[in-house]
Design a protein around this motif. Structure first.
Motif, PDB file in Angstrom:
ATOM      1  N   MET A 110     -20.221  11.583 -10.836  1.00  5.76           N
ATOM      2  CA  MET A 110     -18.943  10.937 -10.549  1.00  5.76           C
ATOM      3  C   MET A 110     -18.676  10.913  -9.047  1.00  5.76           C
ATOM      4  SD  MET A 110     -16.789  12.628 -13.721  1.00  5.76           S
ATOM      5  CE  MET A 110     -15.185  11.942 -13.232  1.00  5.76           C
ATOM      6  N   ALA A 111     -19.005  12.016  -8.360  1.00  6.91           N
ATOM      7  CA  ALA A 111     -18.822  12.068  -6.914  1.00  6.91           C
ATOM      8  C   ALA A 111     -19.737  11.070  -6.213  1.00  6.91           C
ATOM      9  CB  ALA A 111     -19.088  13.480  -6.406  1.00  6.91           C
ATOM     10  N   ALA A 112     -20.979  10.930  -6.709  1.00  8.14           N
ATOM     11  CA  ALA A 112     -21.914   9.966  -6.117  1.00  8.14           C
ATOM     12  C   ALA A 112     -21.409   8.537  -6.282  1.00  8.14           C
ATOM     13  CB  ALA A 112     -23.296  10.117  -6.752  1.00  8.14           C
ATOM     14  N   LEU A 113     -20.787   8.247  -7.415  1.00  9.15           N
ATOM     15  CA  LEU A 113     -20.264   6.901  -7.656  1.00  9.15           C
ATOM     16  C   LEU A 113     -19.100   6.557  -6.735  1.00  9.15           C
ATOM     17  CD1 LEU A 113     -20.091   5.930 -11.447  1.00  9.15           C
ATOM     18  CD2 LEU A 113     -21.170   4.698  -9.571  1.00  9.15           C
ATOM     19  N   THR A 114     -18.349   7.581  -6.314  1.00 10.13           N
ATOM     20  CA  THR A 114     -17.205   7.290  -5.428  1.00 10.13           C
ATOM     21  C   THR A 114     -17.656   6.680  -4.102  1.00 10.13           C
ATOM     22  OG1 THR A 114     -17.195   9.500  -4.387  1.00 10.13           O
ATOM     23  CG2 THR A 114     -15.894   9.220  -6.402  1.00 10.13           C
ATOM     24  N   LEU A 115     -18.908   6.895  -3.709  1.00  7.45           N
ATOM     25  CA  LEU A 115     -19.411   6.311  -2.462  1.00  7.45           C
ATOM     26  C   LEU A 115     -19.482   4.793  -2.539  1.00  7.45           C
ATOM     27  CD1 LEU A 115     -22.330   8.794  -1.646  1.00  7.45           C
ATOM     28  CD2 LEU A 115     -20.066   8.693  -0.563  1.00  7.45           C
ATOM     29  N   GLY A 116     -19.580   4.246  -3.759  1.00 13.01           N
ATOM     30  CA  GLY A 116     -19.656   2.800  -3.907  1.00 13.01           C
ATOM     31  C   GLY A 116     -18.373   2.165  -4.386  1.00 13.01           C
ATOM     32  N   ALA A 117     -17.388   2.986  -4.751  1.00 14.14           N
ATOM     33  CA  ALA A 117     -16.161   2.461  -5.353  1.00 14.14           C
ATOM     34  C   ALA A 117     -15.010   2.458  -4.360  1.00 14.14           C
ATOM     35  CB  ALA A 117     -15.793   3.287  -6.584  1.00 14.14           C
ATOM     36  N   ARG A 118     -14.025   1.605  -4.643  1.00 16.16           N
ATOM     37  CA  ARG A 118     -12.806   1.530  -3.845  1.00 16.16           C
ATOM     38  C   ARG A 118     -11.589   1.452  -4.769  1.00 16.16           C
ATOM     39  NH1 ARG A 118     -14.164  -3.024   0.854  1.00 16.16           N
ATOM     40  NH2 ARG A 118     -15.568  -1.728   2.113  1.00 16.16           N
ATOM     41  N   GLY A 119     -10.424   1.627  -4.178  1.00 14.60           N
ATOM     42  CA  GLY A 119      -9.164   1.398  -4.884  1.00 14.60           C
ATOM     43  C   GLY A 119      -9.016   2.257  -6.125  1.00 14.60           C
ATOM     44  N   HIS A 120      -8.476   1.631  -7.189  1.00 14.10           N
ATOM     45  CA  HIS A 120      -8.217   2.354  -8.431  1.00 14.10           C
ATOM     46  C   HIS A 120      -9.511   2.836  -9.082  1.00 14.10           C
ATOM     47  CE1 HIS A 120      -3.942   1.680  -8.393  1.00 14.10           C
ATOM     48  NE2 HIS A 120      -4.079   0.364  -8.337  1.00 14.10           N
ATOM     49  N   SER A 121     -10.588   2.099  -8.889  1.00 13.11           N
ATOM     50  CA  SER A 121     -11.864   2.516  -9.472  1.00 13.11           C
ATOM     51  C   SER A 121     -12.282   3.875  -8.912  1.00 13.11           C
ATOM     52  CB  SER A 121     -12.952   1.473  -9.174  1.00 13.11           C
ATOM     53  OG  SER A 121     -12.649   0.239  -9.781  1.00 13.11           O
ATOM     54  N   ARG A 122     -12.140   4.035  -7.609  1.00 11.18           N
ATOM     55  CA  ARG A 122     -12.479   5.307  -6.984  1.00 11.18           C
ATOM     56  C   ARG A 122     -11.467   6.385  -7.363  1.00 11.18           C
ATOM     57  NH1 ARG A 122     -14.474   6.609  -0.851  1.00 11.18           N
ATOM     58  NH2 ARG A 122     -13.989   8.827  -0.839  1.00 11.18           N
ATOM     59  N   ALA A 123     -10.195   6.029  -7.386  1.00  5.76           N
ATOM     60  CA  ALA A 123      -9.143   7.014  -7.680  1.00  5.76           C
ATOM     61  C   ALA A 123      -9.330   7.621  -9.069  1.00  5.76           C
ATOM     62  CB  ALA A 123      -7.773   6.364  -7.559  1.00  5.76           C
ATOM     63  N   GLN A 124      -9.704   6.791 -10.054  1.00  3.05           N
ATOM     64  CA  GLN A 124      -9.889   7.309 -11.407  1.00  3.05           C
ATOM     65  C   GLN A 124     -11.095   8.236 -11.500  1.00  3.05           C
ATOM     66  OE1 GLN A 124      -9.930   4.165 -14.313  1.00  3.05           O
ATOM     67  NE2 GLN A 124      -7.713   3.876 -14.227  1.00  3.05           N
ATOM     68  N   LEU A 125     -12.134   7.980 -10.702  1.00  5.10           N
ATOM     69  CA  LEU A 125     -13.278   8.878 -10.673  1.00  5.10           C
ATOM     70  C   LEU A 125     -12.917  10.215 -10.037  1.00  5.10           C
ATOM     71  CD1 LEU A 125     -16.111   6.416  -9.554  1.00  5.10           C
ATOM     72  CD2 LEU A 125     -16.040   7.651 -11.720  1.00  5.10           C
ATOM     73  N   GLU A 126     -12.065  10.160  -9.020  1.00  2.70           N
ATOM     74  CA  GLU A 126     -11.705  11.369  -8.282  1.00  2.70           C
ATOM     75  C   GLU A 126     -10.673  12.225  -8.995  1.00  2.70           C
ATOM     76  OE1 GLU A 126     -12.263   9.719  -3.714  1.00  2.70           O
ATOM     77  OE2 GLU A 126     -10.344   9.472  -4.761  1.00  2.70           O
ATOM     78  N   GLU A 127      -9.791  11.585  -9.760  1.00  3.91           N
ATOM     79  CA  GLU A 127      -8.631  12.299 -10.306  1.00  3.91           C
ATOM     80  C   GLU A 127      -8.996  13.542 -11.111  1.00  3.91           C
ATOM     81  OE1 GLU A 127      -4.590  11.462 -12.918  1.00  3.91           O
ATOM     82  OE2 GLU A 127      -6.035   9.858 -12.585  1.00  3.91           O
ATOM     83  N   PRO A 128     -10.005  13.493 -12.022  1.00  5.28           N
ATOM     84  CA  PRO A 128     -10.303  14.711 -12.792  1.00  5.28           C
ATOM     85  C   PRO A 128     -10.807  15.869 -11.938  1.00  5.28           C
ATOM     86  CG  PRO A 128     -11.261  12.758 -13.836  1.00  5.28           C
ATOM     87  CD  PRO A 128     -10.815  12.342 -12.463  1.00  5.28           C
TER      88      PRO A 128
END
Length: 443
Positions: A110-128
């Motif tokens: 999930m942390a690796a995916l945040t490098l490619g995501a922005r906005g709400h997509s990234r926020a939802q990955l980070e929230e947990p």
């Protein structure tokens, strides 16, 4: 058409893992000839040494020098562990059989995916993983996970290795910034493939994973979507050796109670000595600590037959910490079964139930991945975990315990019925593997 970003996540416990300084088996000429039509090596030196690499929010000045066991590091370990306990409850709703998976492996992906995501997509990955962290500064998940990875890798006795692959379609114009940061934080190796030729792509990727895991994961990829642009694979290899091994000469076939009416015969290991344990009066369960070399341990949680599912509803890091605080070391006899598990989960379905939905939808924002504007989404996140427990050690050990006491005899803990297990690293309290064993004779 929406391009598909497929994300299988391979988290496994390998009985034999690639030791530091060893090399992978070389490819045969036949294998090499069959792969050359697909493989184009990307210059890792260019991505790691380029002087034009952008500074990401995760690389704020002074962060790389801060120790892992900072308040943020401790909180992140706790959030990753609680994510695992929540996933165990979700899995339990689907089936009540054997379970093994890696909370750390999923959090890493999930942390690796945040490098490619922005906005709400990234926020939802980070929230947990950021619920208890200070939100006044930009999230720094990749940097925190890099520090954790560095901390764990500096302990060779732990027997833990982690790696990452990015399988990239030959025509996908991926951002160099994403590749640079993936290499920096997750040591990602990039391989170019042709996903439109699904059979060859599948053979190539399975070949890479089979080599990297020394045959422990020969066929991770069963099917490939020809619209795939990128597949990220994170894997964990753990070979934990008991601090004091069990003696194989004392292992005997014994009865394991599946429930009140059914039993199976299993190889039961035996050792006597000093063990740390506690009894939780609220849940009526025994908790036994089995230490590995390298500052790691397995907690074995044993309740009455059929009661393990009830306890799963209440598992949290606070409960585990309470068990550890109340443990006392004493001389006892321990009976523990040998077993081997192999489980695979569709983590994207479980994450959707936990509110991580945007990145799997047509409205996902993965604009940090591609140079040109592309319609990208994550199609799936898979995790496969394997565990094998024997007299020498384990790759993620499971255990349940029942205590028989006699005034004139040492305490006896016999793991002869379904049990929960938690494998964790002591210093950071990071949960590496989590699960339950209902039937040791089944994978």
């Amino acid at each position: 058409m929406w391009a598909v970003l497929s994300l299988p996540l391979a988290c496994l416990l390998a009985q034999a893992w690639l030791a530091p300084g060893s090399t992978l088996a070389s490819r045969s000429p036949e294998v090499q000839a069959g792969l050359e039509t697909l493989l184009t090596a990307r210059a890792q030196s260019k991505t790691s040494q380029t002087s034009e690499r952008r500074r990401a929010p995760e690389e704020e000045e002074g962060e790389e020098d801060s120790p892992w066991l900072s308040p943020e590091g401790q909180k992140l370990s706790g959030e990753a562990s609680n994510l695992g306990f929540s996933l165990l409850r979700k899995i339990s709703l689907k089936h009540d059989g054997n379970v093994v998976f890696s909370p750390l492996g999923l959090a890493w992906a999930m942390a690796a995916l945040t490098l490619g995501a922005r906005g709400h997509s990234r926020a939802q990955l980070e929230e947990p993983l950021l619920q208890t962290l200070n939100q006044t500064r930009p999230p720094r998940l990749p940097a925190l996970f890099k520090r954790l990875r560095d901390s764990l890798s500096h302990n060779p006795e732990l027997g833990l290795a982690q790696g990452s692959f990015a399988f990239i379609h030959k025509d996908f114009d991926i951002r160099e910034t994403f590749l640079n940061l993936s290499k920096t934080y997750f040591d990602t190796e990039c391989v170019t493939v042709n996903f439109r030729n699904t059979s060859q792509a599948k053979r190539l990727m399975n070949h890479y994973m089979n080599q990297q895991t020394q045959g422990k994961l020969p066929k991770l990829f069963d099917e490939i979507n020809p619209d795939t642009e990128l597949i990220l694979v994170d894997y964990i290899l753990f070979k934990g050796k008991w601090l004091i091994p069990f003696d194989p000469a004392l292992t005997e076939m014994d009865t394991f109670y599946l429930d009140k009416y059914k039993t199976v015969k299993v190889p039961m290991m035996y050792r006597s000595g000093k063990f740390a344990s506690t009894f939780d009066t609220n849940f009526r369960c025994h908790v036994l600590k089995l230490p590995y070399r390298g500052n790691a341990s397995m907690l074995v949680v044993l309740m009455g037959i059929g009661d393990h599912l009830t306890l799963e509803d209440y598992l949290t890091t606070d409960l585990v910490d309470a068990w550890l605080r109340n443990m006392k070391a004493r001389k006892m006899e321990v009976f523990f079964p040998k077993f081997k598990l192999d489980q695979k989960y569709k983590m994207h379905e479980l994450l959707k139930q936990m509110g991580v939905q945007k990145i799997f939808s047509p409205w996902s924002d993965l604009s940090n991945l591609a140079v040109t504007e592309r319609n990208l989404k994550v199609s799936k996140i898979l995790q496969r975990a394997m565990i094998e427990v024997d007299e020498e050690g384990t790759e993620a050990m499971a255990g349940t315990l029942s205590e028989i006491t006699a005034y004139y005899m040492p305490p006896v803990i016999k793991v002869d019925r379904p049990f929960l297990f938690i494998v964790y690293e002591e210093t950071s309290r990071t949960v590496l593997f989590l699960g339950r064993v209902v039937n040791p004779t089944l994978l």
